[in-house]
Design a protein around this motif. Sequence first.
Motif, PDB file in Angstrom:
ATOM      1  N   ALA A 183      -6.099   0.317  -0.625  1.00  0.00           N
ATOM      2  CA  ALA A 183      -6.557  -0.414   0.613  1.00  0.00           C
ATOM      3  C   ALA A 183      -6.900  -1.443   1.595  1.00  0.00           C
ATOM      4  O   ALA A 183      -6.907  -1.879   2.285  1.00  0.00           O
TER       5      ALA A 183
ATOM      6  N   LEU B 171      -7.919   5.501   2.850  1.00  0.00           N
ATOM      7  CA  LEU B 171      -7.470   5.568   1.377  1.00  0.00           C
ATOM      8  C   LEU B 171      -8.453   4.926   0.381  1.00  0.00           C
ATOM      9  O   LEU B 171      -8.595   5.512  -0.703  1.00  0.00           O
TER      10      LEU B 171
ATOM     11  N   THR C 242      -3.552   9.820   6.050  1.00  0.00           N
ATOM     12  CA  THR C 242      -4.026   8.471   6.135  1.00  0.00           C
ATOM     13  C   THR C 242      -2.493   8.259   6.732  1.00  0.00           C
ATOM     14  O   THR C 242      -2.163   7.101   7.329  1.00  0.00           O
TER      15      THR C 242
ATOM     16  N   THR D 112       0.607  -1.723   0.282  1.00  0.00           N
ATOM     17  CA  THR D 112       0.175  -0.298  -0.110  1.00  0.00           C
ATOM     18  C   THR D 112       0.988   1.141  -0.123  1.00  0.00           C
ATOM     19  O   THR D 112       0.628   1.960  -0.713  1.00  0.00           O
TER      20      THR D 112
ATOM     21  N   ALA E 227      -6.515   2.033   5.766  1.00  0.00           N
ATOM     22  CA  ALA E 227      -7.308   1.961   5.139  1.00  0.00           C
ATOM     23  C   ALA E 227      -8.874   2.541   4.203  1.00  0.00           C
ATOM     24  O   ALA E 227      -9.188   2.506   2.621  1.00  0.00           O
TER      25      ALA E 227
END
Length: 412
Positions: free
Chosen positions: A384, A301, A321, A235, A298
């Motif tokens: 995510a 995002l 985030t 990620t 997550a």
Amino acid sequence: MSPTILQSPRSVPLQQDATIMGLVGLAHASSHFAHLLLAPLFPVFMTEFGLSYAELGLLMSTFFVVSGLGQATSGFVVDRLGARPMLFVALGIFVLACVAASRVTGYAGLVGVAALAGLGNATFHPVDFTILSQRVSHPRLGHAFSVHGLTGYLGWAAAPVFLVTLSGLYNWRTAYLAAAVMYVGILLLLILQRDKLSTQVAVQHEGVAAEHSMAFMKLPVVWWCFAFFLFSTMTLAVVQSFSVSILKAMHGVSFEAATLTLSAYMVCGAVGTFVGGFIAGRTANSDRVVAASMAVAAVLLALCGTGLLGAVGTMVVLAGTGFAVGIGGPSRDMMIKNATPKGATGRVYGLVYSGLDTGFALSPFVFGVFMDRGWYGATLFGAAAVLLLSVVAALGVGRRTAAAIAPARQQV
């Protein structure tokens, strides 16, 4: 027989611990700067050398494949030779990588720079955590891990600003020469302070079977730790490699504003890591802190991936985030430390953090295909979803660590 590891005293002067944290933190920041040695100038390389997103993603994959292979084995070298000499060699390699970057004339040269920088990056986590574990007093380890994570984020934040600003003022080749000078300065400082970076090597006594040093690889918890780093950094690689291009494509954000958003993500991550250091020192269940912070990140995002927040809203939430991920950073390092067998710090951190390199290697290549097809929102949704897998892995680490500790507690 287990290798001998130097143990930190229970109480040492704050200044001594703080100095060691600062030196190791500076080294860590320099390694994270190298992670983004190429990515901030991807738009420049696309124009100058006619490259695609997939080709650019392969540069990042090259860096982290080399780093991952090196990191998985460098922990053994650190345990045997000590952390300090490996640190100096790594910084010297970064100097060479920056000089080489200033002279590239095409894609092949960029691949070579990526491989060289990846080789330099390979030893940093085994080196850093070996020094911190041996030289910082145990009551301050949570704060040491916080400083370590914070400086890493600062290194990430500094790279885009440093390279893009100097490229705008002069040119990108000059920016890389300036980066080489910066690495020379860091190396000289650490050499002058080398007495604070010494570590005791792990001595294997005669008659100890070679496979004894590999016994930690049979522990399931080590591979759960590896999986956590694999998923969580896939990620992060999306944010580092493609967030600038995604903001430009989805919302028409300027290159400069998008780059500042990436830096803001890193700064927010650093702030979150600072706060997370206090949480890590007061929370027994590190895995739950990590899982909660990654789950929140997550969700944020995924909101960015919807495109409903608009340009400003997306930039703000994307930066937020970074704060959520940063909160879990120190607890993550405590989680790994708690799962590490005594006397195997370099080896375990080398293997576990090679999961980080593997995630960085896979992600740009996979999501670079998404980007080439114009699936910008799907790229963020995919990032995510992968981050949610890291939540599962963190909880898995916690369960297995608790299961390993329980029998020992019952015997006390």
